[in-house]
Enzyme design. Structure first.
Site, PDB file in Angstrom:
ATOM      1  N   ASP A  70      27.980  40.951  51.733  1.00  0.00           N
ATOM      2  CA  ASP A  70      29.242  41.692  51.664  1.00  0.00           C
ATOM      3  C   ASP A  70      29.025  43.190  51.545  1.00  0.00           C
ATOM      4  OD1 ASP A  70      28.252  41.608  49.032  1.00  0.00           O
ATOM      5  OD2 ASP A  70      29.621  40.001  48.474  1.00  0.00           O
ATOM      6  N   ASP A 139      34.158  33.493  37.794  1.00  0.00           N
ATOM      7  CA  ASP A 139      35.187  32.545  38.230  1.00  0.00           C
ATOM      8  C   ASP A 139      34.696  31.661  39.370  1.00  0.00           C
ATOM      9  OD1 ASP A 139      35.076  34.389  40.267  1.00  0.00           O
ATOM     10  OD2 ASP A 139      37.187  34.974  40.172  1.00  0.00           O
ATOM     11  N   HIS A 141      33.195  32.475  42.232  1.00  0.00           N
ATOM     12  CA  HIS A 141      33.308  32.903  43.627  1.00  0.00           C
ATOM     13  C   HIS A 141      31.939  33.222  44.218  1.00  0.00           C
ATOM     14  CE1 HIS A 141      33.574  37.066  41.795  1.00  0.00           C
ATOM     15  NE2 HIS A 141      32.761  37.313  42.808  1.00  0.00           N
ATOM     16  N   GLU A 146      37.101  34.996  46.694  1.00  0.00           N
ATOM     17  CA  GLU A 146      37.749  34.781  45.414  1.00  0.00           C
ATOM     18  C   GLU A 146      38.351  33.373  45.343  1.00  0.00           C
ATOM     19  OE1 GLU A 146      37.233  36.965  43.251  1.00  0.00           O
ATOM     20  OE2 GLU A 146      37.675  39.005  43.877  1.00  0.00           O
TER      21      GLU A 146
END
Length: 262
Positions: A70, A139, A141, A146
């Site tokens: 990314d 979380d 991801h 997400e």
């Protein structure tokens, strides 16, 4: 799925680095070995070991092509918080990889959708990714996918949640408003299309994500859980990341993969 439990972060990174180095050295095809790479704190220990092994002549990256996960939208490559800058400072400028073999999404591209589409095409042109190294957020991801991102998603533009921007604000003077609101990211499907996926998970703050991935089944809320559908998925973790696993789960993986412990 394999869950390789090591005593601490350093041993986790040593195991992962050795696993990847062995895969590179065992690659006998004329085409390059294609390696997916992440940024963040999790892989730093692995990158340090790549550099040491490269300088010692134990591995060469001359026949390795890399694709990073990314990049932030709107940060120039030379910005000290861009992932282009991170990768060159922490790995690429210290090893023998040719510059033309390095692929990182351009968050300053004039046409971001075209940039993402071309990234997928370039991955495909090499015959896909042989091994994708990654980490995960608190979380669960993967990359910037997400919670509730499609588990079949491809490389594209991602809106970052407030939680992600708060977590990453430690690199931006602890000001979440300075963290870009968008990023370009490979998709969950891009990662799981790889022949091998190897994720690093360490620390108490990742324990819930590890539990949901290993014990919770496939769930779009935890994009890491897509690894359950992969034929050759590996999670390398440390003891502290196992804090929320059921005792029997922990004992099972400790026993079945005990030969992998360092």
């Amino acid at each position: 799925m394999k869950l390789i439990i090591q005593k601490n972060y350093d041993l986790m990174c040593e195991w992962a680095a050795n696993h990847i180095i062995d895969a590179i050295n065992s690659h006998k095809e004329k085409r390059p070995f294609v390696l997916g790479l992440p940024t963040g704190s999790s892989p730093l220990g692995v990158y340090k070991r790549f550099i040491i092994a490269n300088k010692a002549g134990k591995v060469s990256f001359k026949n390795v092509v890399t694709f990073n996960m990314d990049e932030y939208v709107g940060l120039p490559r030379k910005h000290d918080q861009s992932y282009w800058y991170f990768m060159h400072e922490n790995l690429f400028k210290h090893i023998d990889i040719p510059a033309e073999n390095i692929n990182i999404l351009d968050g300053m591209a004039a046409d971001l959708e075209e940039e993402c589409a071309n990234y997928e095409k370039k991955i495909a042109s090499y015959g896909g990714i042989d091994l994708f190294l990654g980490g995960c957020g608190v979380d669960g991801h993967i990359a910037f996918n997400e919670p509730f991102t499609s588990l079949n998603s491809r490389t594209g533009i991602r809106d970052l949640t407030e939680d992600t921007r708060i977590v990453n604000s430690r690199f931006f003077g602890n000001d979440p408003t300075k963290v870009p609101a968008k990023a370009l990211s490979v998709g969950v499907g891009t990662v799981t299309d790889s022949k091998v996926v190897l994720l690093l998970i360490s620390g108490h703050n990742k324990a819930r994500a590890l539990k949901e991935c290993v014990e919770g089944g496939v769930n779009q809320m935890w994009t890491i859980s897509a690894l359950n559908l992969h034929n050759d998925a590996i999670i390398a973790c440390d003891e502290t990341a196992c804090g929320e696993l059921q005792v029997n789960t922990y004992k099972y993986f400790r026993d079945i993969f005990k030969s992998e412990r360092l």
